[in-house]
Design a protein around this motif. Structure first.
Motif, short mmCIF file in Angstrom:
data_model
loop_
_atom_site.label_atom_id
_atom_site.label_comp_id
_atom_site.label_asym_id
_atom_site.label_seq_id
_atom_site.Cartn_x
_atom_site.Cartn_y
_atom_site.Cartn_z
N THR A 84 0.81 -1.22 0.00
CA THR A 84 0.00 0.00 0.00
C THR A 84 0.84 1.26 0.00
O THR A 84 0.30 2.37 -0.12
CB THR A 84 -0.92 0.03 1.22
N GLY A 85 2.16 1.13 0.18
CA GLY A 85 3.04 2.29 0.23
C GLY A 85 3.04 2.99 1.57
O GLY A 85 3.59 4.09 1.70
N GLY A 86 2.47 2.35 2.57
CA GLY A 86 2.46 2.93 3.91
C GLY A 86 2.43 1.85 4.96
O GLY A 86 2.21 0.67 4.66
N LEU A 87 2.67 2.23 6.21
CA LEU A 87 2.68 1.25 7.29
C LEU A 87 1.89 1.77 8.48
O LEU A 87 1.66 2.96 8.65
CB LEU A 87 4.11 0.92 7.72
N ARG A 88 1.49 0.83 9.32
CA ARG A 88 0.97 1.09 10.64
C ARG A 88 1.64 0.10 11.59
O ARG A 88 2.22 -0.90 11.16
CB ARG A 88 -0.55 0.89 10.68
N ASP A 89 1.58 0.40 12.88
CA ASP A 89 1.96 -0.56 13.92
C ASP A 89 3.39 -1.10 13.79
O ASP A 89 3.61 -2.30 13.85
CB ASP A 89 1.00 -1.75 13.94
N LEU A 103 9.28 -4.81 11.65
CA LEU A 103 8.07 -5.35 11.03
C LEU A 103 6.97 -4.29 11.12
O LEU A 103 6.97 -3.47 12.05
CB LEU A 103 7.60 -6.61 11.76
N ALA A 104 6.03 -4.32 10.20
CA ALA A 104 4.92 -3.36 10.26
C ALA A 104 3.74 -3.87 9.45
O ALA A 104 3.92 -4.61 8.48
CB ALA A 104 5.36 -1.99 9.76
N ALA A 147 -0.72 -5.57 13.10
CA ALA A 147 0.12 -5.39 14.30
C ALA A 147 1.11 -6.54 14.51
O ALA A 147 1.11 -7.19 15.55
CB ALA A 147 -0.76 -5.21 15.53
N PRO A 148 2.00 -6.79 13.56
CA PRO A 148 2.96 -7.88 13.73
C PRO A 148 4.00 -7.55 14.80
O PRO A 148 4.46 -6.42 14.92
CB PRO A 148 3.61 -7.99 12.35
N ILE A 162 3.96 -12.92 15.72
CA ILE A 162 2.56 -12.94 16.08
C ILE A 162 1.85 -11.73 15.46
O ILE A 162 2.47 -10.68 15.27
CB ILE A 162 2.34 -12.97 17.61
N TYR A 163 0.58 -11.87 15.19
CA TYR A 163 -0.19 -10.81 14.54
C TYR A 163 -1.67 -11.15 14.67
O TYR A 163 -2.04 -12.28 15.04
CB TYR A 163 0.20 -10.66 13.07
#
Length: 459
Positions: A84-89, A103-104, A147-148, A162-163
């Motif tokens: 997606t070209g972006g990350l969270r978490d 990781l993200a 949320a890895p 974990i995720y």
């Protein structure tokens, strides 16, 4: 995975070195880290109206795991180029060889309908540069990989990842894959499923022979434990913790005192961190930490915290720089920060947009270089000055009167000497304070006055 709703169909089941030099000149350097007592935080940013949204990897450092200094002017140090070209978490793990892996979640923004079976991965020797970017596939399910986090499983001789994902149970569970290199991974299996929707797992491994897993359940943070790391072995034991709707737990132990801290990220209001403390994890009970004692990085969301060495702390500051700006936090209203609104000086509750209204460049005093003046970051021709004892953001007209009105002398905090107070240059019997949340200069006498006139200069 912050600020996301349950899926409707499953709801029932579920600075630069120059900046450093300037900071030292003003007497506000980042604290120096003792050996082995520093920390790094990884996060992304969002703000209420989206002004501060950035879905790249952000880093901040701390010497006590409570007060944080954003790096790279609170801008990302690396951004995903795939997915997606972006990350969270984002999550930072120190590997067994001493290097790091990041990781993200592969998601830019808040379109929770997007389903990615992949997570972003980077390698890094020291978090000063990043290499080997890739996306790692974790499963073939028609669901997400939110949320890895990763940990070392000594019994297996592998890392576990974990995720959160929706399994055949129909609700979110914590899944696990095993890997030796974060390039390929084993088939996914259920790690923790208590029979209801759970997301955002965070592990503390091998604490007095016990492993602890904290997770989000029904807007609260809850703990489970196991004497092994085997999938399916964790049982819930703790008292739920929350401050409003709370998620994204972080367990971190103070390297100086041994105190355990549990951080949680709320999404009502948007992206506020709260912290709790405990002498040990075995009790499963937590006490709220006074908000005066901790300050999250600006606009930070769903973070992770990793201990680092003093050398790594120094190296990160040298590479990325401390902010060239500061925020001022109220002593007796620690959820509020000094800002300008319609050019009036006041204190308002974090977070808000425009967030830059609360960013200040502390420069040598316009009337006396031994003092300080507060220059606005988003209106750099304007300074906080008093007029009829009220504080306003005004354009510097070059006059002596303006310079004097905009100059203050920083002193030990009147309510707490570890904080700061600011005495007016041309009205030395008056200090900067708030009254009904509006800033002004007044004579200070009572304990309430002193608390109103005390601030933390933070990032």
């Amino acid at each position: 995975m912050n600020d996301r709703p349950l899926q409707p169909s499953r709801r029932a089941a579920l600075g630069t070195m120059a900046g450093l030099t300037a900071a030292f000149a003003l007497g506000t350097p980042p604290a120096r880290a003792a050996a082995g007592s520093a920390y790094v935080m990884a996060y992304f940013t969002e703000s209420p109206n989206g002004d501060g949204a950035d879905y790249g990897l952000h880093l901040a450092v701390s010497t006590d795991s409570l007060q944080w200094t954003p790096l790279n002017q609170n801008q990302p140090v690396v951004t995903p180029s795939g997915g997606t070209g972006g990350l969270r978490d984002p999550f930072v793990l120190r590997r067994q060889d001493g290097t790091f892996v990041v990781l993200a979640t592969d998601l830019k923004g808040t379109d929770w309908s997007l389903q990615s079976q992949y997570v972003h991965v980077w390698d890094s020797a020291d978090l000063r540069s990043f290499s080997g970017y890739r996306r790692l596939k974790l499963h073939d399910l028609a669901t997400h990989s939110w949320a890895p986090e990763a940990y070392w499983d000594a019994g297996r001789g592998q890392y576990g990842i974990i995720y959160s994902a929706v399994n055949s149970s129909g609700h979110n569970v914590i899944m696990v894959n095993y890997t030796s290199d974060f390039v390929t991974a084993s088939a996914a299996q259920v790690f923790f499923d208590p029979g209801y929707d759970v997301i955002d797992g965070d592990l503390a491994v091998g604490v007095d022979g016990v492993n602890y897993l904290y997770f989000k359940k029904d807007q609260t943070l809850v703990g489970a434990r196991s004497t092994s790391l085997a999938p399916g072995s964790f049982t819930v034991f703790s008292t739920p913790v929350a401050h409003g709707g709370t998620e994204a737990p972080i367990l971190i132990r103070s390297q100086a005192t041994g105190t355990w801290f549990l951080w949680g990220d709320t999404y009502t209001p948007n992206g506020v961190f709260y912290a709790w403390q405990s002498a040990g994890l075995a009790s499963g009970t937590w006490t709220a930490v006074d908000q005066r004692l901790y300050t999250q990085p600006l606009n930070s969301k769903h973070a992770s915290i990793q201990p680092i060495t003093a050398t790594e702390y120094t190296g990160l500051l040298a590479t990325w720089g401390a902010p060239a700006w500061n925020r001022l936090k109220s002593y007796n209203h620690p959820a509020r920060y000094v800002r300008h609104a319609d050019f009036v000086g006041r204190i308002d509750e974090y977070p808000f947009d425009p967030y830059a209204d609360a960013q200040w460049t502390l420069v040598p005093g316009l009337a006396d270089a031994s003092g300080v003046s507060f220059r606005s970051v988003n209106y750099p021709t304007r300074y906080l000055r008093h007029s009829d004892y009220r504080m306003a953001l005004a354009v510097n007209d070059g006059t002596t009167t303006f310079a004097q009105d905009a100059t203050f002398h920083r002193t030990a905090g009147l309510a707490d000497p570890s904080w700061s107070s600011f005495r007016s240059h041309n009205h030395p019997d008056r200090h900067l304070r708030h009254a009904d949340h509006v800033l002004r200069i007044d004579p200070i006498s009572t304990s309430t006055d002193k608390a109103d006139a005390t601030f933390s200069v933070c990032s």
